[in-house]
Design an enzyme around this catalytic site. Sequence first.
Site, PDB file in Angstrom:
ATOM      1  N   HIS A 105      82.185  -4.991-112.283  1.00 19.81           N
ATOM      2  CA  HIS A 105      81.104  -4.483-113.136  1.00 19.81           C
ATOM      3  C   HIS A 105      81.166  -2.958-113.244  1.00 19.81           C
ATOM      4  O   HIS A 105      81.046  -2.404-114.339  1.00 19.81           O
ATOM      5  CB  HIS A 105      79.753  -4.908-112.568  1.00 19.81           C
ATOM      6  CG  HIS A 105      78.576  -4.302-113.280  1.00 19.81           C
ATOM      7  ND1 HIS A 105      78.006  -4.880-114.393  1.00 19.81           N
ATOM      8  CD2 HIS A 105      77.880  -3.158-113.051  1.00 19.81           C
ATOM      9  CE1 HIS A 105      77.008  -4.135-114.814  1.00 19.81           C
ATOM     10  NE2 HIS A 105      76.917  -3.085-114.016  1.00 19.81           N
ATOM     11  N   GLU A 106      81.363  -2.292-112.121  1.00 15.59           N
ATOM     12  CA  GLU A 106      81.444  -0.825-112.145  1.00 15.59           C
ATOM     13  C   GLU A 106      82.689  -0.361-112.900  1.00 15.59           C
ATOM     14  O   GLU A 106      82.659   0.665-113.575  1.00 15.59           O
ATOM     15  CB  GLU A 106      81.436  -0.265-110.717  1.00 15.59           C
ATOM     16  CG  GLU A 106      80.182  -0.608-109.928  1.00 15.59           C
ATOM     17  CD  GLU A 106      78.884  -0.289-110.665  1.00 15.59           C
ATOM     18  OE1 GLU A 106      78.868   0.670-111.461  1.00 15.59           O
ATOM     19  OE2 GLU A 106      77.887  -0.996-110.452  1.00 15.59           O
ATOM     20  N   HIS A 109      81.960  -0.115-116.509  1.00 15.56           N
ATOM     21  CA  HIS A 109      81.382   1.166-116.934  1.00 15.56           C
ATOM     22  C   HIS A 109      82.475   2.219-117.139  1.00 15.56           C
ATOM     23  O   HIS A 109      82.408   3.027-118.071  1.00 15.56           O
ATOM     24  CB  HIS A 109      80.376   1.665-115.907  1.00 15.56           C
ATOM     25  CG  HIS A 109      79.092   0.889-115.895  1.00 15.56           C
ATOM     26  ND1 HIS A 109      78.369   0.645-117.047  1.00 15.56           N
ATOM     27  CD2 HIS A 109      78.396   0.322-114.881  1.00 15.56           C
ATOM     28  CE1 HIS A 109      77.279  -0.047-116.739  1.00 15.56           C
ATOM     29  NE2 HIS A 109      77.284  -0.272-115.432  1.00 15.56           N
ATOM     30  N   HIS A 113      83.304   4.214-120.588  1.00 13.37           N
ATOM     31  CA  HIS A 113      83.446   5.670-120.661  1.00 13.37           C
ATOM     32  C   HIS A 113      84.795   6.065-121.248  1.00 13.37           C
ATOM     33  O   HIS A 113      84.893   6.994-122.057  1.00 13.37           O
ATOM     34  CB  HIS A 113      83.306   6.256-119.251  1.00 13.37           C
ATOM     35  CG  HIS A 113      83.323   7.746-119.207  1.00 13.37           C
ATOM     36  ND1 HIS A 113      83.982   8.461-118.232  1.00 13.37           N
ATOM     37  CD2 HIS A 113      82.775   8.676-120.040  1.00 13.37           C
ATOM     38  CE1 HIS A 113      83.828   9.748-118.447  1.00 13.37           C
ATOM     39  NE2 HIS A 113      83.110   9.901-119.537  1.00 13.37           N
TER      40      HIS A 113
END
Length: 238
Positions: A105-106, A109, A113
């Site tokens: 999940h991270e 991100h 980005h």
Amino acid sequence: MYGYGYGYRLDPTIFLVLIGVLLSLWAQNRVNSTFARYSRVRSFSGMTGAEAARRLLNAQGIYDVTVQPVSGKLTDHYDPRTKVVKLSDSVYNATSVAAIGVAAHECGHAMQHNEGYGPLRFRSALVPVANFGSQLSWPMILLGILFGGLGSPLVQVGILMFSLAVLFQLVTLPVEFNASSRAVRLLDSQGILSGEEVDGTRKVLKAAALTYVAAAAGSILQLLRLVILFGGRDRDND
């Protein structure tokens, strides 16, 4: 003497706040219990959260993002300023389905980005405004009531500033949902997890998403309470 225009009676709008608190507690309990459940399920691949994160980032051609440990429980996050995926103690070296899901999940991100994902860019632009609004909204409201009554322009400005924080919570939702969607899809396509493991990760990430939904709902209910109590008319003249 009157309080918020309701005399000595109980302010009925307090129930809006209580609903928000209960939603938050329920969501937090749900994510803790779901994470704990799937933390006991070891992945067949045997990869740690950190190894899975590095593999996913490399698979997307992202080599300038590092993966580092961070202390705490479920303190995992991606820092776009330093391009670091930070994984908590229960994720970084853990080989569970839950740990790999959170790590992925991270990474989602970091991928957002890297590609300039629109909602993430919008949320990042809102950060200073939302922080400013959340910190000063209540002082502005209280000063307005103290020096100008409930209909003071300062009160209205305070409500407007609080609404900026609510907007930030709402914009956060598609960012989080998209990161989870990427995580589940990539873990499956990269063969890091499969079958029931993917389903387990999906449940963990859905539970985590509920905390953001609850936070947004709580903020909306608080904003609604402010509008009911202070919006539009000076109750000092009632």
